[in-house]
Structure formats: structure tokens, C-alpha cells
Design an enzyme around this catalytic site. Structure first.
Site, PDB file in Angstrom:
ATOM      1  N   ASP A 198       0.807  -1.227   0.000  1.00  0.00           N
ATOM      2  CA  ASP A 198       0.000   0.000   0.000  1.00  0.00           C
ATOM      3  C   ASP A 198       0.838   1.275   0.000  1.00  0.00           C
ATOM      4  O   ASP A 198       0.288   2.376   0.140  1.00  0.00           O
ATOM      5  CB  ASP A 198      -0.939   0.013   1.217  1.00  0.00           C
ATOM      6  N   ASP A 240      -5.668  -4.678  -5.710  1.00  0.00           N
ATOM      7  CA  ASP A 240      -5.481  -3.319  -5.188  1.00  0.00           C
ATOM      8  C   ASP A 240      -4.106  -2.743  -5.546  1.00  0.00           C
ATOM      9  O   ASP A 240      -3.939  -1.526  -5.648  1.00  0.00           O
ATOM     10  CB  ASP A 240      -5.628  -3.303  -3.658  1.00  0.00           C
TER      11      ASP A 240
HETATM   12  N1  GLY Z   1      -7.842  -3.799   0.692  1.00  0.00           N
HETATM   13  C1  GLY Z   1      -8.064  -2.438   0.509  1.00  0.00           C
HETATM   14  C2  GLY Z   1      -9.489  -2.128   0.318  1.00  0.00           C
HETATM   15  O1  GLY Z   1     -10.257  -2.321   1.217  1.00  0.00           O
HETATM   16  O2  GLY Z   1      -9.866  -1.714  -0.733  1.00  0.00           O
END
Ligand code: GLY
Length: 378
Positions: free
Chosen positions: A91, A152
Site C-alpha cells: 500500500d 489493489d
Molecule cells: N484492501 C483495501 C481495500 O479495502 O480496498
């Protein structure tokens, strides 16, 4: 179709809320919220970049130096994330593109650029040459999660493209494009739907199987994952116009997403919801997909009319069914769903849903300052 609300009016309202909220939030970060208020946290999780991102977008519109000073004062908490290895994983792009990179882009702050570069180097370190993907979670090589990649991550590739552009080091774009190829080949199914996650044998690089993390089932279609894919592939296509597979993948995912929406066009949290599961909506999936479609229209002009029609549908759905017009509202969009299988934050504000709604409003008013895809090296 006529728009139900004027984007300029909504943009003005959204920016007024940012202006009102920063004085309340101080050094804390809004994550999720019900009622009219956000719950605030320290800078400890994957969502911390979206609030500074909203502040920087508002600064880019207004030039309000007080706002820039406030956003800049949040940056040391991001540096601490790297120094102390606080919840560091794939992230990093979400965290540092919308904080350090944005600060550098909008103010020329070289220390902020150096911090974004540090984050990009750590993200590059998560690239797994066997399998050619970026490991999502856990320490590199960890037995349980070393072979796992997730949809993601497509949203974290702009940090790598930016770092490659800035340094001339080809490893950044190579890793990003390899990861995008792996996602298109393995997370996406032939019909344009997606697995949230995919596992490799990390020791041999052999592709193994799809699975879910936040969706209803391994074989289902988690709405926000599909939206991350649309937006992430569209941004990668903006960075790499010489790679047609990026546009083709985003287009397939966009068509599947739109085909699976319910009658009111507000996505269910899982677009292939098995019977008996709770039918929460996820407005954040719609605002993320909306930004993705508007970007896709820019890189695939032959199909722009189609994407813009989809974007109008999502905009109308969001403004008709999800926009919070209560005068004391802190958030923009109601009816987000964070992690339904874990029972976390359903029918609530999501800071990422709000971030992408604000970005969409800047795009719809032709005032977009793009924090993800830059064309200028300062
Ligand atoms: N895993 C990140 C989200 O909730 O989009």
C-alpha cells in the site's frame, strides 16, 4: 442523460467540508465514519494517504497556503511509517503518492520527493522476480503470503512509474509493468471479472489459484477490487501509452463492472453476491470506478463515448443515492462497505470513497490536477 446534480456545486461543497474538517482533525486521520462524523486514527494503516490527498486536491484548486501548511505538517507521520516499519506493505503507493509525492508536485519540496523515493524503493523491494509480481502482504518470502498478489496493488504502481521517471532507473517501470501483466493474466478471468487475490508458488514462480480476501467467495466478484483494477489499469495506460494491453484490460474490467450493477447503479459490495449474504452497497467502488472511467476515456478515445456514458450513470447513482447533503456532514458519500466478511464498517463513510469522489468532481469540472500521473519532472 441529464446529470442529477451540478458537479461544480458539489465540488464547492466538498471543498468547504475539507476546509471545515482539517481544523477538527488536527494531526489525526479520518478513516471511516457513521452518523455525520468520521472516526479518527493515528497514521497507522493503509488509508492514511487519502485525507492528505483530499487536502492537496483542495489546495490545488484554491491556492490556500494555510491548507498546504496543514498537509505538510502531516508528512513527518508518513516518514515515521517508514522509519519504524509501521504497517508497511504494497500500500506504499496509496500512502506516499497522495502525501509526499503530492507535496513535491504542488510545492516543489525536495525533501518530500526524497521521502516518496524512499517509499518507492521499499515498494520495488516487494517485487518477486519468480512469478514477476509484487507481493501484497507480509514480510518478503513469508511462507503463507509470499506468493500472494492482489488487485489493489494496481493502484500503487503510479509511485513506481513516478520514481522511474524521476531517476531514469528502468527497474521501477519494469517491475510495475510485470506486475500489471501478471494481474491481467491471472487476477482477471476471461469474462473481465476478477479474483481479488492470486497465489503463485513463490519458490518456482508457478501460477497457482485465485482466491478472495474481502469478497464474498473465491469465485465471486468483489466490487472494490474490480474498481481498483479499472482505475489502476487506466492510470498505468496513462503512464505507458505504448502498452496496449493496459487499455484492453481496463476496458474489459469496466464493461464487466457496468454489466453487473443493480438497477439503481450503486454497486453491491460483491457484484456476484451469493444468496443469503448481506446486501450492503459500496459507494466507494462506484467513485473509484468513476475516476477510472474518466481516465480511460482519455487513453482510449475511440471508446470514449461509451466510458463517458458509464461515468454519467455512476455519477447519477452516487449523487442520487449516496451523496450526504446534511449540513453538518463531514463526509461526502454514504453507503460504503469496507470489509463485510470481517464485519468492519458497513453502510458508512470510507475516506477513499470520498477521496475519489472529490477527484472525480475535479475531472468533471475540467479542473483536475493529477496527483497520480505526472507529465512534468520538477
Ligand atoms: N484492501 C483495501 C481495500 O479495502 O480496498
Amino acid at each position: 442523460m441529464a446529470r442529477t446534480q451540478d458537479p461544480q456545486h458539489l465540488l464547492d461543497t466538498a471543498m468547504q467540508r475539507v476546509q471545515q474538517n482539517w481544523r477538527i482533525y488536527g494531526s489525526k486521520f479520518p478513516n471511516y465514519g457513521d452518523g455525520t462524523r468520521y472516526a479518527l486514527k493515528e497514521n497507522i494503516n493503509w488509508v492514511a494517504g487519502f485525507w492528505p490527498g483530499m487536502v492537496w486536491l483542495t489546495y490545488a484548486q484554491t491556492g490556500d497556503e494555510e491548507l498546504a501548511g496543514y498537509a505538510a505538517a502531516l508528512l513527518p507521520s508518513f516518514e515515521r511509517r517508514l522509519d519504524e516499519n509501521i504497517h508497511i506493505n504494497h500500500d506504499l503507493g496509496f500512502l506516499f503518492t497522495l502525501s509526499a509525492q503530492a507535496q513535491h508536485q504542488l510545492t516543489g519540496d525536495e525533501d518530500a520527493a526524497a521521502l516518496a523515493m524512499r517509499a518507492a524503493a521499499v515498494l520495488l523491494g516487494r517485487y518477486r522476480p519468480k512469478g514477476r509480481y509484487i507481493q501484497a502482504w507480509g514480510p518478503i518470502g513469508e511462507e503463507a503470503r509470499g506468493g500472494q498478489m492482489i488487485m489493489d496493488t494496481m493502484m500503487n504502481l503510479p509511485l513506481l512509474f513516478w520514481a522511474g521517471q524521476r531517476t531514469g532507473d528502468s527497474r521501477y517501470a519494469t517491475a510495475a509493468l510485470d506486475h500489471a501483466r501478471a494481474t491481467a493474466a491471472h487476477n482477471m478471468r476471461p469474462d473481465g471479472s476478477t479474483f481479488h487475490t492470486f497465489f503463485f508458488n513463490q519458490h518456482t514462480g508457478e501460477p497457482m489459484h485465485g482466491a478472495t480476501h474481502q469478497g464474498a467467495a473465491d469465485e465471486s466478484l468483489w466490487a472494490r477490487g474490480q474498481a481498483w483494477g479499472i482505475c489502476g489499469f487506466a492510470m498505468a495506460a496513462q503512464w505507458c501509452p505504448d502498452q496496449p494491453f493496459l487499455v484492453e484490460t481496463a476496458r474489459k474490467m469496466a464493461r464487466r463492472f457496468m454489466a453487473e450493477l443493480p438497477a439503481d447503479d450503486v454497486p453491491l459490495w460483491d457484484l456476484w453476491l451469493p444468496e443469503g449474504m448481506p446486501d450492503y452497497r459500496d459507494s466507494s467502488a462506484a467513485s473509484i470506478a468513476l475516476v477510472g472511467l474518466l481516465r480511460l476515456a482519455q487513453v482510449d478515445p475511440e471508446n470514449a463515448v461509451e466510458y463517458k456514458a458509464y461515468a454519467t450513470r455512476l455519477f447519477d447513482a452516487l449523487t442520487t443515492h449516496c451523496w450526504d447533503d446534511r449540513p453538518d456532514a463531514q463526509g461526502l458519500l454514504l453507503h460504503g462497505a469496507s470489509h463485510v466478511p470481517k464485519g468492519q464498517w458497513m453502510d458508512a463513510y470510507m475516506i477513499y470513497g470520498d477521496y475519489f469522489m472529490l477527484e472525480a468532481l475535479t475531472m468533471l469540472t475540467d479542473t483536475h490536477v493529477d496527483l497520480w500521473v505526472s507529465t512534468v519532472i520538477r
